[in-house]
Scaffold this motif. Structure first.
Motif, PDB file in Angstrom:
ATOM      1  N   ASP A 163       0.852   5.567  -1.873  1.00 32.87           N
ATOM      2  CA  ASP A 163      -0.141   6.658  -2.168  1.00 32.87           C
ATOM      3  C   ASP A 163      -1.321   6.383  -3.263  1.00 32.87           C
ATOM      4  N   ARG A 164      -0.858   5.504  -4.091  1.00 37.57           N
ATOM      5  CA  ARG A 164      -1.788   5.050  -5.151  1.00 37.57           C
ATOM      6  C   ARG A 164      -2.667   3.814  -4.870  1.00 37.57           C
ATOM      7  N   GLY A 165      -2.564   3.250  -3.520  1.00 39.12           N
ATOM      8  CA  GLY A 165      -3.312   2.064  -3.270  1.00 39.12           C
ATOM      9  C   GLY A 165      -2.337   0.822  -3.158  1.00 39.12           C
ATOM     10  N   GLU A 224       0.782  -1.405  -0.024  1.00 39.53           N
ATOM     11  CA  GLU A 224      -0.049   0.057  -0.011  1.00 39.53           C
ATOM     12  C   GLU A 224       1.012   1.362   0.030  1.00 39.53           C
TER      13      GLU A 224
END
Length: 101
Positions: free
Chosen positions: A66-68, A64
């Motif tokens: 910043d973008r998932g 996980e």
């Protein structure tokens, strides 16, 4: 930690069944099914065994950020097919040397 959805996606990417995942990881097929369906959360050591089996099959888990989070193939499809063919031919067993991992 890897999620059930990531495990389900990883199995689809590396094209192995839940039964084969169970065999390779030493985890019961019903445990994997419950985890993937978000019905149960097995102990962390069980999840790590499943993750390791899927990684050895060619999955790469993206932690996980910043973008998932997600999962992708370690190899291109043609490389994965070539490796599958080579691994099925027999011969001496050795550790894989994967560049960049």
């Amino acid at each position: 930690m890897v999620t059930g959805s990531q495990c389900r996606a990883a199995r689809a990417l590396v094209e192995i069944s839940r039964q084969l995942s169970a065999t390779r990881s030493g985890i019961g097929e019903y445990v994997i099914a419950a985890f993937e369906r978000k019905l149960d959360l097995p102990p962390q050591e069980v999840i790590l065994k499943l993750q390791s089996a899927l990684e050895s099959a060619g999955a790469f888990f993206i932690p996980e950020g910043d973008r998932g989070f997600g999962v992708q193939l370690k190899f291109t499809r043609s490389e994965a097919r070539r490796l599958s063919i080579l691994e099925s031919e027999g011969g001496l067993v050795a550790d894989d040397e994967v560049p960049g991992v």
